[in-house]
Design an enzyme around this catalytic site. Structure first.
Site, PDB file in Angstrom:
ATOM      1  N   LYS A  85       0.708  -1.062   0.144  1.00  0.00           N
ATOM      2  CA  LYS A  85      -0.108  -0.122   0.043  1.00  0.00           C
ATOM      3  C   LYS A  85       0.911   1.223  -0.221  1.00  0.00           C
ATOM      4  CE  LYS A  85      -4.231  -1.945   2.106  1.00  0.00           C
ATOM      5  NZ  LYS A  85      -3.843  -3.379   2.342  1.00  0.00           N
TER       6      LYS A  85
HETATM    7  O1  LIG Z   1      -5.311  -3.988  -0.150  1.00  0.00           O
HETATM    8  C1  LIG Z   1      -5.519  -4.685   0.601  1.00  0.00           C
HETATM    9  O2  LIG Z   1      -5.277  -5.829   0.346  1.00  0.00           O
HETATM   10  C2  LIG Z   1      -6.919  -4.539   1.660  1.00  0.00           C
HETATM   11  C3  LIG Z   1      -7.513  -3.518   1.001  1.00  0.00           C
HETATM   12  C4  LIG Z   1      -8.820  -3.338   1.887  1.00  0.00           C
HETATM   13  O3  LIG Z   1      -9.549  -2.466   1.515  1.00  0.00           O
HETATM   14  N1  LIG Z   1      -9.161  -4.023   2.918  1.00  0.00           N
HETATM   15  C5  LIG Z   1      -8.219  -5.186   3.387  1.00  0.00           C
HETATM   16  O4  LIG Z   1      -8.627  -5.872   4.321  1.00  0.00           O
HETATM   17  N2  LIG Z   1      -7.023  -5.410   2.506  1.00  0.00           N
HETATM   18  C6  LIG Z   1      -6.013  -6.214   3.098  1.00  0.00           C
HETATM   19  O5  LIG Z   1      -6.589  -7.497   3.099  1.00  0.00           O
HETATM   20  C7  LIG Z   1      -6.254  -8.624   4.185  1.00  0.00           C
HETATM   21  C8  LIG Z   1      -7.472  -8.938   4.679  1.00  0.00           C
HETATM   22  O6  LIG Z   1      -7.192  -9.961   5.545  1.00  0.00           O
HETATM   23  P1  LIG Z   1      -8.478 -10.873   6.241  1.00  0.00           P
HETATM   24  O7  LIG Z   1      -9.135  -9.938   6.714  1.00  0.00           O
HETATM   25  O8  LIG Z   1      -7.507 -11.535   7.179  1.00  0.00           O
HETATM   26  O9  LIG Z   1      -9.038 -11.969   5.316  1.00  0.00           O
HETATM   27  C9  LIG Z   1      -5.519  -7.706   4.879  1.00  0.00           C
HETATM   28  O10 LIG Z   1      -3.954  -7.856   4.483  1.00  0.00           O
HETATM   29  C10 LIG Z   1      -5.608  -6.220   4.661  1.00  0.00           C
HETATM   30  O11 LIG Z   1      -4.348  -5.434   5.027  1.00  0.00           O
END
Ligand SMILES: O=C(O)c1cc(=O)[nH]c(=O)n1[C@@H]1O[C@H](COP(=O)(O)O)[C@@H](O)[C@H]1O
Length: 266
Positions: A85
């Site tokens: 990011k």
């Molecule tokens: O860019 C991302 O990956 C991201 C964007 C977003 O809007 N929301 C989001 O949760 N993420 C990432 O996606 C992953 C979600 O993880 P879980 O919630 O464990 O499935 C994490 O690594 C967050 O940093």
């Protein structure tokens, strides 16, 4: 994804996950966790999204683990989306781009998550280098977290929301590309009906939020509408919490992939 299935598995070594796997929250625990995920899934899952912060928190030795994981995942035929990011003024953005998108960088990845909230144009060095290297970007458009709305749904002078403007920039970036361009958007699976937004950007839509954040694969058609065919659904903790057993990790990834197939057809 046609060959391996419609899923992106996040590699997010949270302290809580290390602990639930019976590992210490130290470099040895990080290594064991990461290489277990790599060994269990590298041959079968289509896309991996390591979250850089969970490696950076251990300093240079954590970054070394990340480097090896990226190399091993790519060598096994997986695509790696580096979730770092990054976002900064253009001149600095160029250096971030070199770190992740220059072909001979130790952290070279197939794509990088970037934040456009210093202005979409600030990302230009990353767009340019991604094109040169045959890599891609995933640009934060409509994020899965509720706080994102205050920025992304803010209405500009021209009446468009900020998030819609980012999607329009990406559509322009991908114009004319077949079957689609390499400049994707991040759009949370948690956001409910997004019919107010034009998600037809001729590029991939990375959709985090399935599993730990409460969204399910079954939500995808209602959230993304016709654009669901371009969605790359991400699950991190929902898969990782099944470890350390490799078969259990694989079964969880297979289950989410099946749920996505059932939800979106195909
Ligand atoms: O860019 C991302 O990956 C991201 C964007 C977003 O809007 N929301 C989001 O949760 N993420 C990432 O996606 C992953 C979600 O993880 P879980 O919630 O464990 O499935 C994490 O690594 C967050 O940093």
């Amino acid at each position: 994804m046609d060959e391996r299935g419609p899923l992106c598995v996040g590699v997010d070594p949270h302290a809580a996950l290390l602990s639930s796997w019976g590992l210490a929250d130290d470099i040895a625990g990080l290594e064991r966790f990461t290489y277990t995920v790599v060994e269990a899934l590298a041959e079968t899952v289509a896309v991996f999204k390591p979250q850089a912060a969970f490696f950076e928190r251990f300093g240079s030795r954590g970054v070394a683990v990340l480097e090896r994981a990226v190399a091993d995942l790519r060598a096994a035929g997986g695509l790696v989306v580096m979730d770092a990011k990054r976002g900064d003024i253009g001149s600095t953005m160029g250096a971030y781009a070199e770190a992740f998108l220059r072909k001979d960088s130790p952290l070279f990845s197939d794509a990088l998550t970037v934040s456009p909230y210093l202005g979409y144009g600030s990302l230009k060095p990353a767009v340019d280098l991604a094109r040169e290297s045959g890599a891609g970007l995933f640009v934060l458009a409509l994020t899965s977290n509720p706080e994102g709305a205050e920025v992304q749904r803010a209405v500009r002078e021209d009446g468009r929301t900020v998030g819609a403007t980012m999607l329009a920039h990406l559509a322009a970036e991908n114009a004319g590309e077949t079957p689609m361009g390499s400049f994707g958007a991040v759009v949370g699976a948690t956001l409910g009906d997004l019919s107010a937004f034009d998600l037809d950007i001729n590029g991939p839509l990375l959709a985090p939020g399935i599993g730990a954040q409460g969204a399910t694969a079954a939500d995808l058609p209602a959230v993304f509408g016709a654009a669901v065919r371009n969605v790359v659904p991400n699950v991190s903790r929902g898969v990782l919490k099944e470890g350390p057993d490799a078969a259990a990790l694989r079964a969880a990834a297979d289950r989410f992939a099946d749920e996505v197939r059932t939800a979106i057809g195909g």
